[in-house]
Design an enzyme around this catalytic site. Structure first.
Site, PDB file in Angstrom:
ATOM      1  N   GLU A 102      47.923 -20.890   1.080  1.00  0.00           N
ATOM      2  CA  GLU A 102      49.325 -20.686   0.747  1.00  0.00           C
ATOM      3  C   GLU A 102      49.755 -21.518  -0.487  1.00  0.00           C
ATOM      4  OE1 GLU A 102      52.533 -21.206   3.517  1.00  0.00           O
ATOM      5  OE2 GLU A 102      51.397 -20.448   5.271  1.00  0.00           O
ATOM      6  N   SER A 108      31.313 -15.703   9.965  1.00  0.00           N
ATOM      7  CA  SER A 108      30.337 -15.315  10.941  1.00  0.00           C
ATOM      8  C   SER A 108      29.879 -13.802  11.099  1.00  0.00           C
ATOM      9  CB  SER A 108      30.868 -15.719  12.556  1.00  0.00           C
ATOM     10  OG  SER A 108      31.158 -16.844  12.366  1.00  0.00           O
ATOM     11  N   ASP A 145      46.276 -15.302  10.317  1.00  0.00           N
ATOM     12  CA  ASP A 145      47.328 -16.366   9.712  1.00  0.00           C
ATOM     13  C   ASP A 145      48.134 -17.024  10.704  1.00  0.00           C
ATOM     14  OD1 ASP A 145      48.692 -17.778   7.907  1.00  0.00           O
ATOM     15  OD2 ASP A 145      49.795 -15.829   7.242  1.00  0.00           O
ATOM     16  N   ASP A 155      51.674 -21.794   8.982  1.00  0.00           N
ATOM     17  CA  ASP A 155      52.455 -21.737   8.052  1.00  0.00           C
ATOM     18  C   ASP A 155      53.053 -23.093   7.261  1.00  0.00           C
ATOM     19  OD1 ASP A 155      52.933 -19.141   7.663  1.00  0.00           O
ATOM     20  OD2 ASP A 155      54.250 -18.741   8.723  1.00  0.00           O
TER      21      ASP A 155
END
Length: 829
Positions: free
Chosen positions: A195, A267, A339, A342
């Site tokens: 971000e 991974s 995600d 925030d």
């Protein structure tokens, strides 16, 4: 003169004898903490006799009459081999490293205190189901049994590190295990940095050029993204442009769990159904990637539970097989890149800095004091603050100051910041599952870090994303890609989506499922999962390998797991060097032009295999690294330092001139308009000059493995000049940033030392064949023991480097046969 000589001889002899005595004495005391694997202990807390049979590589195979005793024995074995590692992990989660290591870890401790993970872990203990509560309690008693033995029997303080960093070894608590699991979420999360990076780029170069550099989902309407500066008019553009870039926390600090976006996790996992398997059984390969260390974060173990035997990779401090197999299922994990973080910029009340603007007016921060005790220094007191959106983070972390307007502070919302975290219950449930459906059902309790669970049984294969998925408003001002105003109700989370919304793939028609941290599906915001992904090219190589065979075997899965061909190199070199191959007459020998021609000839004949024995991978890596720096430095200035690794998708866009991306080739500050051919040539010359200075002028003698050494370094003793020779494990390795056998390089801005060291990769590998489960194979990157004087400190690392594996049986008779000894735990009267 003769008398003087005799006295000098006597003194010299005395010094030699004294040195020998000291060395022998030190060795004796240090070796006292090497555990004896063939002994019997009578202990409190165990109800029946337990056997811990150690195979040739000291992998414990635990046989108990009940589950509580099995978890007790696992805690005992973990503590025998990794007590120091467990202590450091616990102190990291608690924010108490500085009590041992002084001011070098204050910043890490401060950030851990602000996240308050340990308090949340203590609260989460009560949220676990009864079976998990039993496992946590029994495991803690097993750890404490070994700690008590160390104290009572004077067993060298349990680990040699305790002689250098004295202090009481606190007894283990169930919350410690939950905290270490939360600590893994810290290592595997990177959306904070993403971000900040997006916000700075957006303000500097606009959204269109930002998309050139970021791994974004173009199908999600990114073009409508607002300009970051428009959200916060008081933000000074020079603040964004000139602020130093400090990815993660404390760069170069081995004890810090905070990693930059490039190290947030990577991974591999892939599975084949019965129709795509040569022997008619399902197949699974998995290799989770984490930072390398000595010892490895991974520890192999086998447990006999009431639900059957289970074997695979554990993490010391956690009472569960994290990835492995039982008689009925096998499972593995990859980072989902959900995600789940925030950033919110909270506006402070100018009349009262203890208040911030909420949707309905000024609200008060929740505050409390926390004291960080520092070795040999005065303690440091910090004030912790939380808004409704989460903990307040200082601007010096994650370069937050560069995107925080005056009169604002940054808050973090993150799925891991909860006191009802039942991730441990999910881990225990998946370990006990007897079918794909049961494993997927167990994953519903999983919170963070978000993972892709790849699971197979005798009939089915599946991939299920596990982890809470934040519910964002469709009107979210930044869609979670950039920091948002904390007072905007459309930016705040509205709980979480139900588990049924998480991506799931079961028995696809192709008979194959794979994930290399790539984007698995297209869904519009807010069900999109993420805009940023960890891989765009490794998945292409995997698809190519899978298509080469109609059916697969354990051996073909191993071959894919160890594949070192860079699809990025195969794609980029024809693009970047299209106008450079075979140009002009042969240059005079010994000139830079001749060196360039030789390098290009070598690359033209190269198949993209990142072999440790070849010079081509080193030339390619240095060229692309120099090229990217030259492409972005003039536009981004110091912000360019955020990009520590070459981004294949970015260079591809530039040289294909996708959406006008070729404009990056022109140096903004120069009067001449440079072409992409010009910058490619100058970048190659600069890379060759740098390599010649380090490895000599003879290109043919260069070896990728000399630069790409796996750095299994001890996070504490590995920096001590003499001790580092004994505790660090360095190995020449193949692979690279974009190969399936991934060996992520250290990276860093131009001038950074040793940018190609291999610092992050598959510390654990497992390949499972459900047609013949006993043929499944495993390996970790160091050894089971964390004691440098143990022969099991690095014995598995030798096999790991060669691409070899070991078997781990569920057959009790085979497990007890041979090996290095059997430890028996008997109940004390």
């Amino acid at each position: 003169m003769l008398t003087l000589f005799r006295w000098l001889l006597r003194i010299a002899t005395a010094l030699v004898v004294l040195t020998v005595v000291i060395v022998v004495g030190v060795y004796y005391f240090l070796s006292r903490s090497v555990p004896d694997y063939d002994t019997t202990w009578r202990l409190r807390g165990v109800s029946e006799t337990v056997e811990i049979a150690r195979n040739t590589w000291a992998v414990p195979h635990i046989f108990a009459q009940n589950d509580a005793d099995a978890f007790y024995a696992l805690g005992f074995a973990h503590a025998q081999d990794r007590l120091w590692q467990m202590t450091v992990l616990r102190r990291t989660a608690q924010g108490r490293l500085s009590e041992l290591f002084g001011d070098r870890t204050i910043r890490t401790d401060e950030l851990m205190r602000r996240l308050d993970l340990y308090t949340l872990a203590q609260e989460s203990v009560a949220a676990q189901d009864d079976d998990t509560a039993m496992a946590l309690d029994a495991y803690a008693r097993g750890v404490n049994a070994w700690i008590n033995l160390v104290n009572d029997r004077a067993l060298g303080r349990g680990a040699p590190e305790y002689f250098l960093f004295p202090g009481e070894i606190g007894l283990w608590q169930p919350a410690d295990s939950v905290a270490i699991l939360k600590l893994m979420a810290v290592q595997l999360s990177g959306h904070i940095e993403s971000e900040v990076r997006h916000a700075r780029l957006s303000a500097l170069i606009g959204e269109e050029r930002t998309r050139d550099l970021m791994h974004e989902d173009d199908s999600a309407g990114v073009a409508a993204m607002p300009d970051f500066a428009s959200l916060f008019p008081t933000l000074d553009p020079t603040q964004l442009a000139m602020a130093p870039s400090v990815p993660g926390e404390a760069p170069g600090e081995a004890l810090s769990p905070f990693r930059s976006w490039d190290f947030a996790g990577a991974s591999n996992a892939w599975a084949a159904g019965r129709l795509r398997s040569a022997n008619g059984g399902t197949l699974l390969a998995n290799d989770p990637h984490l930072p390398f260390a000595a010892p490895s974060i991974w520890y192999l173990a086998r447990l006999e539970l009431s639900t059957g035997g289970v074997t695979g990779g554990t993490i010391p401090g956690i009472p569960a097989i994290i990835a492995g197999r039982s008689s009925n299922i096998a499972w593995g994990l990859t980072t989902a890149y959900l995600d789940d973080q925030d950033l919110f910029l909270e506006e402070l009340n100018p009349d009262n800095p203890e208040e911030y603007r909420g949707p309905d007016g000024w609200e008060s921060f929740e505050t409390r004091r926390s004291i960080i005790y520092v070795a040999d220094q005065d303690p440091v007191t910090i004030t912790l603050r939380w808004s409704a959106n989460g903990p307040i983070l200082p601007g010096r972390h994650y370069s937050l100051a560069s995107v925080t307007p005056p009169g604002h502070v940054a808050a973090l919302s993150w799925t891991a910041l909860t006191g009802d975290d039942t991730t441990m219950s999910a881990a225990i449930g998946m370990m006990r599952a007897q079918s794909v459906d049961a494993a997927i059902a167990a994953g519903e309790s999983y919170v963070a870090p978000a993972q892709n669970l790849m699971v197979i049984d005798g009939e089915h294969i599946a991939l299920q994303m596990i982890g809470r998925m934040p519910r964002r408003s469709e009107d979210h001002p930044t869609r979670g890609q950039m920091p948002a105003p904390g007072s905007d109700p459309n930016a705040r989370w509205d709980g979480y989506f139900p588990y049924s919304a998480n991506p799931r793939f079961v028995d696809p028609e192709t008979g194959l499922i794979g994930n290399t941290n790539n984007k698995p599906l297209d869904r519009p915001f807010p069900l999109h999962v993420s805009y940023d992904w960890g891989d765009t090219v490794r998945i292409q190589r995997w698809i190519r390998l899978m298509r080469q065979r109609t059916v697969h075997t354990r051996e073909s899965f191993i071959e894919a797991q160890l594949d070192t061909v860079s699809q990025a190199a195969r794609t980029l070199l024809p693009l970047v060097g299209a106008e450079l191959w075979f140009q002009g007459d042969p240059a005079p020998e010994g000139t830079p032009e001749a060196q360039r021609q030789l390098a290009l000839q070598l690359l033209a004949d190269w198949n993209g295999e990142m072999s440790e024995h070849l010079p081509e991978p080193l030339i390619y890596a240095a060229w692309m690294r120099e090229l990217q720096f030259r492409l972005i430095r003039d536009e981004l200035g110091p912000t360019a330092d955020m990009f520590e690794h070459m981004e294949p998708a970015f260079i591809s866009r530039v040289f294909r001139n996708e959406n006008g991306a070729g404009i990056w080739c022109d140096v903004v500050q120069s009067a001449v308009e440079e072409s992409c051919v010009d910058i490619a040539r100058t970048a190659l010359d600069a890379a060759l000059l740098e390599l010649s200075g380090q490895y000599g002028p003879a290109i043919e003698s260069w070896r990728w493995g000399d630069a790409h050494q796996a750095t299994h370094d001890h996070p504490v003793l590995g920096e001590v000049p003499i001790l580092r020779l004994f505790v660090n494990i360095r190995q020449s390795t193949s692979g690279g940033d974009n190969t399936l056998m991934r060996g992520l390089t250290r990276g860093g801005p131009p001038g950074a030392p040793d940018p190609f060291l291999n610092v992050h990769g598959a510390g654990y590998r497992g390949v499972y064949d459900m047609a013949d489960p006993e043929a499944s194979v495993f390996i970790i990157s160091t050894g089971e023991s964390g004691h440098p004087l143990s022969r099991h400190y690095d014995d598995l690392g030798v096999l790991w480097r060669r691409g070899e594996y070991i078997p781990m049986t569920l057959d009790p008779d085979l497990a007890r046969a041979g090996g290095v000894g059997t430890t028996r735990l008997e109940p004390a009267p």
